[in-house]
Design a protein around this motif. Structure first.
Motif, PDB file in Angstrom:
ATOM      1  N   ASP A 205     -39.482 -20.414 -66.958  1.00 20.08           N
ATOM      2  CA  ASP A 205     -40.813 -21.192 -66.805  1.00 20.08           C
ATOM      3  C   ASP A 205     -41.948 -20.262 -66.528  1.00 20.08           C
ATOM      4  OD1 ASP A 205     -39.701 -23.714 -67.131  1.00 20.08           O
ATOM      5  OD2 ASP A 205     -39.286 -24.215 -65.118  1.00 20.08           O
ATOM      6  N   ILE A 206     -42.681 -20.576 -66.891  1.00 19.25           N
ATOM      7  CA  ILE A 206     -43.926 -19.149 -66.341  1.00 19.25           C
ATOM      8  C   ILE A 206     -45.227 -19.362 -66.165  1.00 19.25           C
ATOM      9  CG2 ILE A 206     -42.395 -17.431 -68.129  1.00 19.25           C
ATOM     10  CD1 ILE A 206     -45.087 -18.042 -69.804  1.00 19.25           C
ATOM     11  N   GLU A 207     -45.581 -19.055 -65.700  1.00 17.28           N
ATOM     12  CA  GLU A 207     -46.927 -19.776 -64.537  1.00 17.28           C
ATOM     13  C   GLU A 207     -48.393 -19.139 -65.500  1.00 17.28           C
ATOM     14  OE1 GLU A 207     -49.376 -19.650 -60.219  1.00 17.28           O
ATOM     15  OE2 GLU A 207     -47.915 -17.956 -60.755  1.00 17.28           O
ATOM     16  N   ILE A 208     -49.153 -19.951 -66.139  1.00 18.66           N
ATOM     17  CA  ILE A 208     -50.151 -19.348 -66.533  1.00 18.66           C
ATOM     18  C   ILE A 208     -51.596 -20.132 -66.208  1.00 18.66           C
ATOM     19  CG2 ILE A 208     -48.407 -19.057 -68.941  1.00 18.66           C
ATOM     20  CD1 ILE A 208     -50.462 -22.157 -70.311  1.00 18.66           C
ATOM     21  N   PRO A 209     -52.522 -19.178 -67.112  1.00 22.96           N
ATOM     22  CA  PRO A 209     -54.376 -19.901 -66.271  1.00 22.96           C
ATOM     23  C   PRO A 209     -54.166 -21.624 -66.911  1.00 22.96           C
ATOM     24  CG  PRO A 209     -53.932 -17.609 -67.234  1.00 22.96           C
ATOM     25  CD  PRO A 209     -53.013 -18.169 -67.450  1.00 22.96           C
ATOM     26  N   ALA A 210     -55.088 -22.665 -65.670  1.00 29.95           N
ATOM     27  CA  ALA A 210     -54.211 -23.793 -66.249  1.00 29.95           C
ATOM     28  C   ALA A 210     -56.089 -23.711 -66.919  1.00 29.95           C
ATOM     29  CB  ALA A 210     -55.274 -24.580 -65.001  1.00 29.95           C
ATOM     30  N   HIS A 211     -56.899 -22.562 -67.576  1.00 25.04           N
ATOM     31  CA  HIS A 211     -58.087 -22.641 -68.220  1.00 25.04           C
ATOM     32  C   HIS A 211     -57.913 -21.138 -68.959  1.00 25.04           C
ATOM     33  CE1 HIS A 211     -58.825 -26.776 -66.550  1.00 25.04           C
ATOM     34  NE2 HIS A 211     -59.151 -25.576 -65.457  1.00 25.04           N
ATOM     35  N   PRO A 212     -57.097 -20.573 -69.364  1.00 19.53           N
ATOM     36  CA  PRO A 212     -57.376 -19.522 -69.899  1.00 19.53           C
ATOM     37  C   PRO A 212     -58.647 -19.248 -70.757  1.00 19.53           C
ATOM     38  CG  PRO A 212     -55.766 -20.479 -71.662  1.00 19.53           C
ATOM     39  CD  PRO A 212     -55.903 -21.453 -70.163  1.00 19.53           C
ATOM     40  N   LYS A 213     -59.042 -18.069 -70.758  1.00 20.02           N
ATOM     41  CA  LYS A 213     -60.490 -18.327 -71.151  1.00 20.02           C
ATOM     42  C   LYS A 213     -60.072 -16.484 -72.119  1.00 20.02           C
ATOM     43  CE  LYS A 213     -62.890 -20.603 -68.372  1.00 20.02           C
ATOM     44  NZ  LYS A 213     -63.307 -21.886 -69.339  1.00 20.02           N
ATOM     45  N   LYS A 214     -59.019 -15.912 -72.186  1.00 18.99           N
ATOM     46  CA  LYS A 214     -59.745 -14.592 -73.188  1.00 18.99           C
ATOM     47  C   LYS A 214     -57.654 -14.555 -73.859  1.00 18.99           C
ATOM     48  CE  LYS A 214     -60.576 -11.154 -71.141  1.00 18.99           C
ATOM     49  NZ  LYS A 214     -60.986  -9.207 -69.853  1.00 18.99           N
ATOM     50  N   VAL A 215     -57.707 -15.037 -74.443  1.00 19.79           N
ATOM     51  CA  VAL A 215     -56.483 -15.466 -75.345  1.00 19.79           C
ATOM     52  C   VAL A 215     -56.049 -14.307 -76.204  1.00 19.79           C
ATOM     53  CG1 VAL A 215     -54.546 -17.404 -76.668  1.00 19.79           C
ATOM     54  CG2 VAL A 215     -56.457 -17.861 -75.066  1.00 19.79           C
ATOM     55  N   ALA A 216     -55.264 -14.062 -76.357  1.00 18.60           N
ATOM     56  CA  ALA A 216     -54.232 -12.907 -77.221  1.00 18.60           C
ATOM     57  C   ALA A 216     -54.009 -13.729 -78.191  1.00 18.60           C
ATOM     58  CB  ALA A 216     -54.352 -11.597 -76.487  1.00 18.60           C
ATOM     59  N   GLY A 217     -53.496 -12.990 -79.830  1.00 16.59           N
ATOM     60  CA  GLY A 217     -52.654 -13.602 -79.882  1.00 16.59           C
ATOM     61  C   GLY A 217     -51.782 -12.551 -80.824  1.00 16.59           C
ATOM     62  N   MET A 218     -50.050 -12.863 -80.702  1.00 15.46           N
ATOM     63  CA  MET A 218     -49.419 -11.308 -81.422  1.00 15.46           C
ATOM     64  C   MET A 218     -49.212 -11.830 -83.217  1.00 15.46           C
ATOM     65  SD  MET A 218     -50.619  -9.842 -78.827  1.00 15.46           S
ATOM     66  CE  MET A 218     -48.553  -8.579 -79.915  1.00 15.46           C
ATOM     67  N   LEU A 219     -49.895 -12.919 -83.187  1.00 11.90           N
ATOM     68  CA  LEU A 219     -48.813 -13.387 -84.668  1.00 11.90           C
ATOM     69  C   LEU A 219     -50.626 -13.725 -85.686  1.00 11.90           C
ATOM     70  CD1 LEU A 219     -46.514 -13.977 -86.367  1.00 11.90           C
ATOM     71  CD2 LEU A 219     -46.836 -16.301 -85.965  1.00 11.90           C
ATOM     72  N   TYR A 220     -50.823 -13.928 -87.228  1.00 11.52           N
ATOM     73  CA  TYR A 220     -52.427 -14.559 -87.100  1.00 11.52           C
ATOM     74  C   TYR A 220     -52.635 -15.102 -87.751  1.00 11.52           C
ATOM     75  CZ  TYR A 220     -49.306 -13.530 -91.738  1.00 11.52           C
ATOM     76  OH  TYR A 220     -48.557 -13.336 -92.431  1.00 11.52           O
ATOM     77  N   VAL A 221     -51.642 -16.222 -87.669  1.00 14.91           N
ATOM     78  CA  VAL A 221     -51.481 -17.763 -87.568  1.00 14.91           C
ATOM     79  C   VAL A 221     -52.203 -18.133 -86.048  1.00 14.91           C
ATOM     80  CG1 VAL A 221     -49.269 -18.693 -87.078  1.00 14.91           C
ATOM     81  CG2 VAL A 221     -51.423 -19.387 -88.849  1.00 14.91           C
TER      82      VAL A 221
END
Length: 344
Positions: A74-90
């Motif tokens: 379990d990890i804590e994440i922003p409920a409303h993320p604004k700056k999302v990064a992707g490590m896989l191009y899909v």
């Protein structure tokens, strides 16, 4: 009662007698306002509703979090993320399909952002390729959430997690639409994902019927040019041409794929296939274009049925081999449909 702003003038700008008059007048006004408030409200209530300022509301939204279960616990994440990064191009395709522009994204190998998405990613920060991400660039981008792949990113998961909360997906062997929906769940957009999938299935059904009527019994070969080689793709590996669209592959009974999904072939093998139509996916690069030009200059090529009938279609590897999200999948269908039905 509606809110009323009272602006008190600075006493340094007025004389003493005038200030006393102002204070007296303000006192009368305040008394009237208090009486008015006590006589107004909903159903006689004297409670006053306080609406947070937009800045306060945004601050609360940006700091709100929730817990999510991942393969790393379990990890804590922003409920409303604004700056999302992707490590896989899909992930770029997934996010854009859901109406979210990626804040930072790896590129497709060394080819940059896929061309079919690039015009929607003008503000997206490039952070290296999926195989060799630039973690320094990712750190400078200051994402508030990272979407990552177990296959490519488990080794540097701890580094990524120190930059921002990181969700490690272990779903690269899952069906494309399953993967898309799992991404959508992170943002509470399951309903949107389901509608996008339903629209795609309706499109597939329509195009399948159109192709069956336009080119019954025609055979198709699916190939690509990569590493200066002509490679034949196993018919069973392409889910679009020979799966949902139901097209008939050229016979490959005499081709030894050596338990691989593709095999390099010479142009001498083409007459054995001699399909009615050919889809050749070209990986960018001068050397690959030269390899294709050399094949197309031979007499073997010019005598093929598909060539004589002008039924050879060249596709972009950035789309056909990287477009495994809803936008890319839909665009591939458009290209196939356009190849068979150019007037449409």
């Amino acid at each position: 009662m509606k809110g009323v702003w009272l602006v008190f003038p600075s006493t340094q700008k007025f004389n003493h007698k005038f200030n006393l008059g102002v204070i007296g007048l303000l006192g009368v006004l305040m008394l009237g306002l208090i009486v008015g408030c006590s006589n107004s409200g909903n159903n006689g209530s004297s409670a006053v509703a306080v609406t947070p300022s937009p800045a306060a509301a945004n601050s609360a939204e940006n700091t709100e979090t929730r817990m999510i279960s991942t393969i790393k616990g379990d990890i804590e994440i922003p409920a409303h993320p604004k700056k999302v990064a992707g490590m896989l191009y899909v992930f770029a395709d997934h996010l854009l399909a859901l109406g979210i522009e990626p804040h930072a994204m790896v590129t497709y190998n060394d080819l940059g952002f896929p061309e079919y998405l690039a015009d929607q990613m003008k503000d997206t920060i490039a952070i290296g390729s999926g195989e060799a991400p630039n973690l320094e660039a990712l750190l400078e981008a200051e994402p508030d959430l990272i979407l990552a792949s177990k296959t490519l990113n488990e080794a540097n998961y701890e580094q990524l997690s120190r930059i921002a909360p990181t969700i490690l997906f272990d779903n690269e062997n899952e069906e494309d639409w399953t993967r898309f929906r799992q991404t959508a769940e992170i943002f509470g957009k399951e309903a949107e994902a389901d509608q996008i999938h339903a629209d795609y299935e309706a499109k597939i059904a329509k195009v399948r019927d159109e192709l069956a009527a336009a080119a019954p019994n025609e055979t198709v070969a699916y190939m690509r040019i990569q590493d200066k080689q002509l490679q034949l793709i196993q018919p069973g590996d392409n889910f679009t041409l020979f799966g949902p669209l139901g097209l008939t592959p050229a016979s490959t009974d005499d081709i030894d794929f050596k338990d691989s999904w593709n095999v390099a072939i010479s142009e001498e093998v083409l007459p054995e296939l001699n399909p009615d139509r050919m889809f050749i996916i070209l990986r960018p690069g001068d050397s690959n274009q030269t390899a294709l030009d050399n094949i197309m200059s031979t007499s073997i090529w010019t005598n093929l049925t598909a060539v004589r009938n002008k039924h050879v279609y060249i596709g972009d590897a950035n789309l056909w081999f990287a477009g495994y999200g809803p936008i890319g999948l839909s665009k591939v269908i458009d290209e196939i449909s356009g190849a068979y039905l150019p007037e449409s």
